[in-house]
Scaffold this active site. Structure first.
Site, short mmCIF file in Angstrom:
data_model
loop_
_atom_site.label_atom_id
_atom_site.label_comp_id
_atom_site.label_asym_id
_atom_site.label_seq_id
_atom_site.Cartn_x
_atom_site.Cartn_y
_atom_site.Cartn_z
CB THR A 46 -14.15 -72.18 7.07
OG1 THR A 46 -13.14 -72.34 6.56
CG2 THR A 46 -14.23 -71.14 8.32
N GLY A 47 -14.37 -75.29 6.04
CA GLY A 47 -14.50 -76.14 4.94
C GLY A 47 -13.67 -75.47 3.72
CB CYS A 71 -10.92 -77.33 8.21
SG CYS A 71 -11.74 -76.39 6.75
NE ARG A 99 -27.03 -78.53 -19.43
CZ ARG A 99 -27.70 -78.37 -18.45
NH1 ARG A 99 -27.65 -77.34 -17.96
NH2 ARG A 99 -28.35 -79.36 -17.97
CG HIS A 100 -23.97 -80.68 -16.44
ND1 HIS A 100 -24.10 -79.62 -16.17
CD2 HIS A 100 -25.08 -81.23 -16.31
CE1 HIS A 100 -25.36 -79.29 -15.78
NE2 HIS A 100 -26.04 -80.30 -15.91
CG HIS A 113 -25.72 -79.06 -12.32
ND1 HIS A 113 -26.33 -77.80 -12.35
CD2 HIS A 113 -26.90 -79.86 -12.53
CE1 HIS A 113 -27.52 -77.90 -12.62
NE2 HIS A 113 -27.64 -79.32 -13.06
CG ASN A 114 -20.42 -78.21 -9.85
OD1 ASN A 114 -20.88 -77.92 -8.86
ND2 ASN A 114 -20.55 -77.58 -10.98
CG ASP A 173 -8.53 -78.54 10.72
OD1 ASP A 173 -9.67 -79.07 11.32
OD2 ASP A 173 -8.29 -77.36 10.25
C1 RB5 Z 1 -8.23 -73.94 12.11
O1 RB5 Z 1 -8.15 -72.80 13.05
C2 RB5 Z 1 -8.99 -73.16 10.93
O2 RB5 Z 1 -8.07 -72.12 10.31
C3 RB5 Z 1 -9.18 -74.20 10.08
O3 RB5 Z 1 -9.70 -75.41 10.52
C4 RB5 Z 1 -9.91 -74.04 8.60
O4 RB5 Z 1 -11.13 -73.38 9.06
C5 RB5 Z 1 -9.31 -73.25 7.57
O5 RB5 Z 1 -9.76 -73.15 6.34
#
Ligand code: RB5
Length: 151
Positions: free
Chosen positions: A65-66, A63, A131-132, A96-97, A8
């Protein structure tokens, strides 16, 4: 390896940095293409669908935070998206995942660490083993479950 990448507006610059550094992989860019505001679920849905349908081997989403990207991508059946902000998690979520989508927070990790995380995500093989595999099957068995009032 064919890898879908998307971001984004908050992740746009880091996506471009990853595109510049990614050697030996074919990147398919799902946007966004500027820092103009956009909605991360739109991009997450496109990348996650490409992964789930086998058009690409893996996906990378960026984004702020991810976290939002991982929430959205994990709604697509067959996707195992992991938000990682450290190299240990990036390595283990492959081993593992068998994570098939990496989500990064451009406001959480600097570009140097982010590129190391991407490298580990791309280079680390799934350990495999009963297991995995059993646990991953159990993840996907949760996908069709509908919410029920009163749990
Ligand atoms: C955008 O401001 C922010 O909310 C987006 O990039 C993201 O962090 C959402 O999880």
């Amino acid at each position: 390896m064919r890898v879908a990448i998307g971001a984004d507006h908050a992740g746009f610059r880091l996506k471009e940095a990853i595109r510049e550094q990614a050697a030996g992989v074919e990147l398919v860019d799902f946007g966004t293409h500027s820092e103009d505001s956009c909605d991360y679920p739109d991009v997450a849905g496109a990348v996650a669908t490409a992964v789930a349908q086998g058009e690409v081997d893996r996906g990378i989403l960026v984004c702020g935070t991810g976290v939002g990207m991982s929430m959205a991508a994990n709604k697509v059946a067959g996707v195992r998206a992991a938000a990682c902000s450290d190299t240990y998690s990036a390595r283990l979520t492959r081993a593992h995942n068998d994570a098939n989508v990496l989500c990064l927070g451009a406001r959480v990790v600097g570009p140097g660490l982010a590129l190391d995380i991407v490298q580990l995500f791309l280079d680390t093989a799934f350990d495999g083993g009963e297991r995995h595999e059993r646990r991953i099957e159990k993840i996907h068995a949760l996908e069709p479950r509908a919410a029920r009032a009163g749990g």
